[in-house]
Design a protein around this motif. Structure first.
Motif, mmCIF file in Angstrom:
data_model
loop_
_atom_site.group_PDB
_atom_site.id
_atom_site.type_symbol
_atom_site.label_atom_id
_atom_site.label_comp_id
_atom_site.label_asym_id
_atom_site.label_seq_id
_atom_site.Cartn_x
_atom_site.Cartn_y
_atom_site.Cartn_z
ATOM 1 N N PRO A 1 4.316 4.170 10.914
ATOM 2 C CA PRO A 1 3.330 4.291 9.826
ATOM 3 C C PRO A 1 3.287 5.691 9.222
ATOM 4 C CG PRO A 1 2.320 3.339 11.797
ATOM 5 C CD PRO A 1 3.707 3.735 12.174
ATOM 6 N N TRP A 2 3.703 6.725 9.959
ATOM 7 C CA TRP A 2 3.669 8.086 9.422
ATOM 8 C C TRP A 2 4.581 8.235 8.201
ATOM 9 C CZ3 TRP A 2 4.679 6.798 14.480
ATOM 10 C CH2 TRP A 2 6.027 6.615 14.793
ATOM 11 N N GLN A 3 5.483 7.268 8.041
ATOM 12 C CA GLN A 3 6.362 7.337 6.868
ATOM 13 C C GLN A 3 5.605 6.986 5.580
ATOM 14 O OE1 GLN A 3 10.332 6.023 7.321
ATOM 15 N NE2 GLN A 3 10.159 5.791 9.523
ATOM 16 N N PHE A 4 4.378 6.456 5.742
ATOM 17 C CA PHE A 4 3.602 6.050 4.556
ATOM 18 C C PHE A 4 2.351 6.902 4.366
ATOM 19 C CE2 PHE A 4 5.639 2.479 6.659
ATOM 20 C CZ PHE A 4 6.536 2.116 5.673
ATOM 21 N N ASP A 5 2.104 7.832 5.286
ATOM 22 C CA ASP A 5 0.825 8.545 5.247
ATOM 23 C C ASP A 5 0.619 9.368 3.987
ATOM 24 O OD1 ASP A 5 -0.051 7.450 7.562
ATOM 25 O OD2 ASP A 5 0.474 9.129 8.838
ATOM 26 N N SER A 6 1.702 9.853 3.377
ATOM 27 C CA SER A 6 1.506 10.694 2.190
ATOM 28 C C SER A 6 1.433 9.855 0.908
ATOM 29 C CB SER A 6 2.641 11.716 2.082
ATOM 30 O OG SER A 6 3.857 11.022 2.039
ATOM 31 N N THR A 7 1.679 8.535 1.032
ATOM 32 C CA THR A 7 1.649 7.664 -0.148
ATOM 33 C C THR A 7 0.311 6.931 -0.187
ATOM 34 O OG1 THR A 7 3.818 7.094 0.713
ATOM 35 C CG2 THR A 7 3.178 6.042 -1.351
ATOM 36 N N PRO A 8 -0.415 6.967 -1.314
ATOM 37 C CA PRO A 8 -1.665 6.209 -1.333
ATOM 38 C C PRO A 8 -1.382 4.705 -1.271
ATOM 39 C CG PRO A 8 -1.270 7.301 -3.454
ATOM 40 C CD PRO A 8 -0.137 7.661 -2.560
ATOM 41 N N GLY A 9 -2.018 4.004 -0.383
ATOM 42 C CA GLY A 9 -1.785 2.558 -0.256
ATOM 43 C C GLY A 9 -2.135 2.117 1.142
ATOM 44 N N TYR A 10 -2.184 0.807 1.334
ATOM 45 C CA TYR A 10 -2.558 0.279 2.644
ATOM 46 C C TYR A 10 -1.365 0.178 3.584
ATOM 47 C CZ TYR A 10 -6.984 -0.812 0.492
ATOM 48 O OH TYR A 10 -8.187 -0.708 -0.150
ATOM 49 N N GLY A 11 -0.152 0.460 3.083
ATOM 50 C CA GLY A 11 1.034 0.367 3.936
ATOM 51 C C GLY A 11 1.544 -1.049 3.976
ATOM 52 N N PRO A 12 2.721 -1.248 4.583
ATOM 53 C CA PRO A 12 3.322 -2.584 4.602
ATOM 54 C C PRO A 12 2.505 -3.582 5.426
ATOM 55 C CG PRO A 12 4.729 -0.963 5.721
ATOM 56 C CD PRO A 12 3.531 -0.231 5.216
ATOM 57 N N GLY A 13 2.519 -4.833 4.994
ATOM 58 C CA GLY A 13 1.754 -5.882 5.691
ATOM 59 C C GLY A 13 0.938 -6.652 4.673
ATOM 60 N N SER A 14 -0.043 -7.394 5.169
ATOM 61 C CA SER A 14 -0.757 -8.339 4.310
ATOM 62 C C SER A 14 -1.486 -7.722 3.128
ATOM 63 C CB SER A 14 -1.779 -9.106 5.138
ATOM 64 O OG SER A 14 -1.144 -9.850 6.101
ATOM 65 N N SER A 15 -1.960 -6.491 3.264
ATOM 66 C CA SER A 15 -2.775 -5.918 2.180
ATOM 67 C C SER A 15 -1.983 -4.979 1.293
ATOM 68 C CB SER A 15 -3.951 -5.133 2.770
ATOM 69 O OG SER A 15 -4.531 -5.801 3.838
ATOM 70 N N MET A 16 -0.668 -4.933 1.447
ATOM 71 C CA MET A 16 0.096 -3.856 0.811
ATOM 72 C C MET A 16 -0.002 -3.850 -0.715
ATOM 73 S SD MET A 16 3.981 -5.106 1.650
ATOM 74 C CE MET A 16 4.770 -3.646 1.057
ATOM 75 N N PHE A 17 -0.279 -4.985 -1.327
ATOM 76 C CA PHE A 17 -0.346 -5.005 -2.794
ATOM 77 C C PHE A 17 -1.780 -4.885 -3.319
ATOM 78 C CE2 PHE A 17 3.645 -7.332 -1.813
ATOM 79 C CZ PHE A 17 4.506 -6.346 -2.269
ATOM 80 N N ASP A 18 -2.750 -4.761 -2.425
ATOM 81 C CA ASP A 18 -4.130 -4.554 -2.885
ATOM 82 C C ASP A 18 -4.267 -3.134 -3.433
ATOM 83 O OD1 ASP A 18 -4.818 -7.086 -2.133
ATOM 84 O OD2 ASP A 18 -5.634 -6.506 -0.193
ATOM 85 N N VAL A 19 -5.203 -2.965 -4.364
ATOM 86 C CA VAL A 19 -5.397 -1.655 -4.996
ATOM 87 C C VAL A 19 -6.250 -0.788 -4.076
ATOM 88 C CG1 VAL A 19 -6.340 -0.482 -7.010
ATOM 89 C CG2 VAL A 19 -5.285 -2.751 -7.253
ATOM 90 N N ILE A 20 -5.726 0.369 -3.692
ATOM 91 C CA ILE A 20 -6.512 1.258 -2.826
ATOM 92 C C ILE A 20 -7.389 2.140 -3.712
ATOM 93 C CG2 ILE A 20 -4.753 3.101 -2.616
ATOM 94 C CD1 ILE A 20 -5.662 3.118 0.449
ATOM 95 N N PRO A 21 -8.709 2.228 -3.410
ATOM 96 C CA PRO A 21 -9.588 3.011 -4.287
ATOM 97 C C PRO A 21 -9.233 4.503 -4.266
ATOM 98 C CG PRO A 21 -10.850 1.638 -2.761
ATOM 99 C CD PRO A 21 -9.435 1.598 -2.311
ATOM 100 N N THR A 22 -9.507 5.155 -5.380
ATOM 101 C CA THR A 22 -9.305 6.608 -5.449
ATOM 102 C C THR A 22 -10.200 7.252 -4.399
ATOM 103 O OG1 THR A 22 -9.458 6.145 -7.791
ATOM 104 C CG2 THR A 22 -9.140 8.439 -7.202
#
Ligand code: SF4
Length: 428
Positions: free
Chosen positions: A33-54
């Motif tokens: 998961p540390w490969q995604f920590d700098s990218t805003p988003g929920y990361g891979p999996g079921s919620s990955m395409f949901d919009v993450i709030p600012t």
């Protein structure tokens, strides 16, 4: 390798490497998961395409030594840190958490069971919550002031909880009260009561506390709605439309009296008359894990396994709940499996880590996830043994990292809404 004796994480890695049959929603799940920590988003999996709030919390870089360590090394380090911290520490693991983390938990449960488990260990100075952000907040609200709550990866939010934010709910409340006014009816019931699902921010629990409202879980949603209807003419239910709709429908509320509130439209997208006729106003929120379950999957399960018992979570869409044999909370699902005295085939509609764990623990039954695609809750999956080892070794070194602190003013009102829930009793 059978999927019954392998963790979801191991199974996904094997599928991704072509070593095992099966399908996963994204091969990215096999990365740390540390490969995604700098990218805003929920990361891979079921919620990955949901919009993450600012402004959603971001996790800083995990030190390299934890990224590069083998799982065996991390497990040994976690065990050593736990031993060193002794009674000063309690580790809580949610049912949806990966097995690699759950094996170190002192308690396993749903969000409210875990918050209560934390209260049962008042001597523990540190509560390490291997769940998601709102769960750690709830533990902080219920814990003693001296206890410190830690979320191993700050990027572990909950996409459903994030679908209702304080500003949008406050704006909705103002529009609704402009339609309803504030005068009680002849029975003393106020025009509207806010009800929030446990899966919501502390700020929204506090909003409910301050406005005569209450919190519910998926186990007690019916009792809480009864409580609300005794005190109010209607309910604003957030953030999960499905739990609200499924519960109210089972209580006899007609679907045409449950308009959806879209926070991006005036009056939520309803007419004033529609709002006046409403009994339950449903926030436009959902869980991307439970939204994956379909009636088609249930029909297929019934063809492949005649006599199958289909049990789903009430966060699933209404048509899925209607097509299932039973619907209930994670605790209900566990008890349904534990209580089956004859070997039974269960098709279960909830998060895959929990379903596979039930299958491994109850080999007398055939238990499988309704969704054949392996796709865990992406936010829960952000907690990896590397983060757990890091926060624990920091504690051993006398440093508290990733602490979750709920503001004192928020805490007071949120606690009020939680206490109302605890005091609510089911009708006979
Ligand atoms: S399963 Fe759904 S509701 Fe539960 S933490 Fe994950 S996104 Fe949130």
């Amino acid at each position: 390798m059978s999927t019954l004796d392998a963790s979801v994480d191991t199974t996904i890695r094997a599928i991704t490497n072509g070593e095992a049959p099966g399908v996963t929603c994204t091969p990215e799940l096999a990365k740390g998961p540390w490969q995604f920590d700098s990218t805003p988003g929920y990361g891979p999996g079921s919620s990955m395409f949901d919009v993450i709030p600012t402004g959603s919390p971001r996790q800083g870089a995990l030190p390299r030594e934890y990224q590069d360590a083998s799982n065996d090394d991390l497990h040994a380090r976690i065990r050593a840190a736990k031993k060193s911290l002794g009674e000063r520490l309690v580790i809580l693991g949610h049912f949806y958490q990966r097995d690699e983390v759950v094996q170190h938990a002192d308690f396993l449960g749903d969000s409210f069971q875990l918050a209560n488990a934390a209260m049962s260990k008042p001597e523990a100075e540190f509560i390490v919550f291997c769940g998601v952000h709102f769960m750690a907040e709830t533990a902080d609200i219920l814990a003693r002031d001296e206890q410190r709550v830690i979320l191993p990866n700050l990027a572990a939010g909950c996409s459903m909880a994030d679908m209702a934010d304080s500003d949008s709910v406050q704006a909705a409340w103002e529009e609704l009260t402009s339609v309803y006014g504030s005068e009680p009816d002849a029975d003393g019931r106020v025009p509207i009561i806010p009800v929030t699902y446990m899966n919501s921010s502390a700020a929204l629990k506090a909003f409910c506390g301050a406005n005569g409202g209450i919190v519910c879980t998926s186990s007690n949603a019916k009792t809480v709605l009864e409580w609300a209807f005794e005190r109010g003419q209607r309910v604003l239910f957030f953030p999960d439309q499905h739990l609200g709709r499924n519960t109210a429908k089972a209580m006899g509320v007609p679907l045409d009296r449950m308009p959806m509130w879209n926070p991006h439209k005036p009056f939520g997208g309803s007419t004033k008359q529609g709002l006046l006729d409403a009994q339950v106003i449903l926030w436009h929120g959902f869980c991307s894990v439970h939204k994956r379950f379909t009636v088609g999957q249930i029909e297929q399960a019934r063809i492949d396994h005649p006599g199958v018992r289909v049990v789903v979570h009430p966060e699933c869409p209404m048509e899925v709940v209607d097509a299932a044999d039973e619907a209930g909370s994670t605790d209900y699902i566990r008890r349904a499996v534990i209580g089956a005295t004859e070997p039974t085939t269960f098709a279960i509609g909830t998060e895959v880590n929990m379903v596979n764990r039930l299958a491994a623990e109850h080999p007398q039954h055939t238990i499988f996830c309704l969704d054949p695609v392996i796709c865990p809750c992406s936010t829960m999956y952000r907690i990896h043994p590397g983060y757990l080892a890091w926060v624990l070794e920091e504690l051993v070194a006398g440093r508290v990292v990733n602490e979750i602190v709920v503001d004192a003013a928020v805490q007071t009102d949120a606690l009020l809404a939680l206490q109302r829930m605890l005091a609510a009793k089911p009708r006979d």
